[in-house]
Design an enzyme around this catalytic site. Structure first.
Site, PDB file in Angstrom:
ATOM      1  N   CYS A  80      46.204  35.537  30.610  1.00 35.26           N
ATOM      2  CA  CYS A  80      47.497  35.633  32.051  1.00 35.26           C
ATOM      3  C   CYS A  80      49.137  36.531  31.479  1.00 35.26           C
ATOM      4  CB  CYS A  80      47.517  34.304  32.491  1.00 35.26           C
ATOM      5  SG  CYS A  80      48.589  33.677  33.794  1.00 35.26           S
ATOM      6  N   HIS A  85      39.669  44.517  34.891  1.00 33.91           N
ATOM      7  CA  HIS A  85      40.259  44.272  36.382  1.00 33.91           C
ATOM      8  C   HIS A  85      39.609  45.838  37.189  1.00 33.91           C
ATOM      9  CE1 HIS A  85      43.651  41.696  35.943  1.00 33.91           C
ATOM     10  NE2 HIS A  85      43.356  42.595  34.257  1.00 33.91           N
ATOM     11  N   GLU A 113      41.976  37.483  42.093  1.00 27.08           N
ATOM     12  CA  GLU A 113      41.600  36.941  40.284  1.00 27.08           C
ATOM     13  C   GLU A 113      40.302  36.098  40.239  1.00 27.08           C
ATOM     14  OE1 GLU A 113      44.572  35.301  37.364  1.00 27.08           O
ATOM     15  OE2 GLU A 113      46.599  36.122  39.672  1.00 27.08           O
ATOM     16  N   CYS A 166      49.709  38.309  39.091  1.00 26.31           N
ATOM     17  CA  CYS A 166      48.947  38.279  38.282  1.00 26.31           C
ATOM     18  C   CYS A 166      49.164  39.423  36.781  1.00 26.31           C
ATOM     19  CB  CYS A 166      47.676  39.088  38.464  1.00 26.31           C
ATOM     20  SG  CYS A 166      46.348  39.032  37.653  1.00 26.31           S
ATOM     21  N   GLY A 184      47.308  41.689  36.041  1.00 28.05           N
ATOM     22  CA  GLY A 184      46.631  43.006  36.714  1.00 28.05           C
ATOM     23  C   GLY A 184      47.482  43.965  37.344  1.00 28.05           C
TER      24      GLY A 184
END
Length: 279
Positions: free
Chosen positions: A76, A163, A212, A221, A224
């Site tokens: 993350c 992703h 997510e 994110c 992301g």
């Protein structure tokens, strides 16, 4: 039982942070993440991040992420900045911190008050690295993906977690709650997928929303955002080697693609409050 925690956010990507350096991760962490993350009924968050003792010699800590549904994530980007901020304000006052994650060791540099820059590592467009199936073995750049009868053009990126990035004309008008789950659980992604919907403002400015896996739509994110800039660099829209500003629902992140497909992310990490929860 009472559980002490710190609530932190990076671009409104908010997590509950637990100091597990001495105690270890709670045995019931999956159920705990589901219970405490429930908005309106509990603390409310995108999940729980456990700050653990490092496993790599010389590292300053380890991060483990548990989504709001209890599943564990590899990485993350917003969370690792907050872990760095938490360590910095809890006795590890160093300008550069190294933190173990499930997708490798990350080096984070302090840029100012509540501002950190993360060396995110290299990205990949290969299906084996996501993983993705039924999409060939070559780079997954500008590929068709049929989702509930509609064909989308997607670029798939691994930044330690998977992703799927797609360019849209108007990101604000999308009904993510309707289309996000179909992307997340698409049969081509056996470990599920995070999905980014991005609107190009110009070559150095983007607007993005994200669905997510395990959490639904979040306001930001980090991984992301990195994947989005990587995808648009692969598509020739964003220039490599320059700062790309990405506007998310919760704030702005700045991403730069370096030689070797290395990614650099800069953003805030803010402590919201400290509290005690009944568990």
């Amino acid at each position: 039982m009472k559980l002490s925690f710190t609530k932190m956010q990076g671009c409104a990507n908010d997590y509950i942070y637990l100091d597990c350096r001495a105690s270890g991760v709670p045995a019931d962490i999956a159920a705990l993440a589901q219970r405490l993350s429930a908005r309106h009924f509990s603390v409310g968050a995108d999940g729980i991040i456990c700050i653990c003792a490092p496993v790599t010699p010389g590292a300053d800590g380890r991060m483990r992420i548990f989504n709001a549904d209890g599943s564990e994530a590899q990485m993350c980007g917003n969370g690792v900045r907050c872990v760095a901020e938490w360590l910095y304000t809890h006795g590890v006052e160093k300008p550069v911190l190294t933190i173990d994650t499930n997708s490798g060791v990350k080096r984070i540099s302090r840029q100012g008050a509540q501002l950190w820059q993360v060396e995110m590592g290299a990205y990949s467009t290969l299906p084996a690295d996501l993983p993705a199936i039924h999409m060939g073995e070559g780079p997954l750049v500008d590929q068709p993906l049929t989702v509930e009868g509609k064909v989308w053009k997607v670029t798939c990126i691994s930044v330690g977690n998977p992703h799927c990035v797609t360019v849209v004309e108007d990101v604000d008008s999308l009904k993510l709650e309707a289309i996000g789950p179909a992307f997340e659980h698409h049969a081509n992604f056996p470990e599920r997928i995070n999905t980014e919907f991005v609107q190009v403002v110009d070559a150095a400015h983007l607007k993005m929303r994200v669905w997510e896996r395990g959490s639904g739509e979040t306001w930001a994110c980090g991984t992301g955002t990195c994947a989005t800039v990587a995808a648009l660099t692969e598509l020739g829209i964003c220039p490599a080697g320059q700062d790309i500003h990405v506007q998310l629902r919760g704030g702005e992140l700045v991403i730069r693609v370096l030689p070797g497909r290395q990614l650099l992310m800069t953003g805030s990490a803010v402590t919201v409050y400290e509290g005690v929860a009944e568990v």
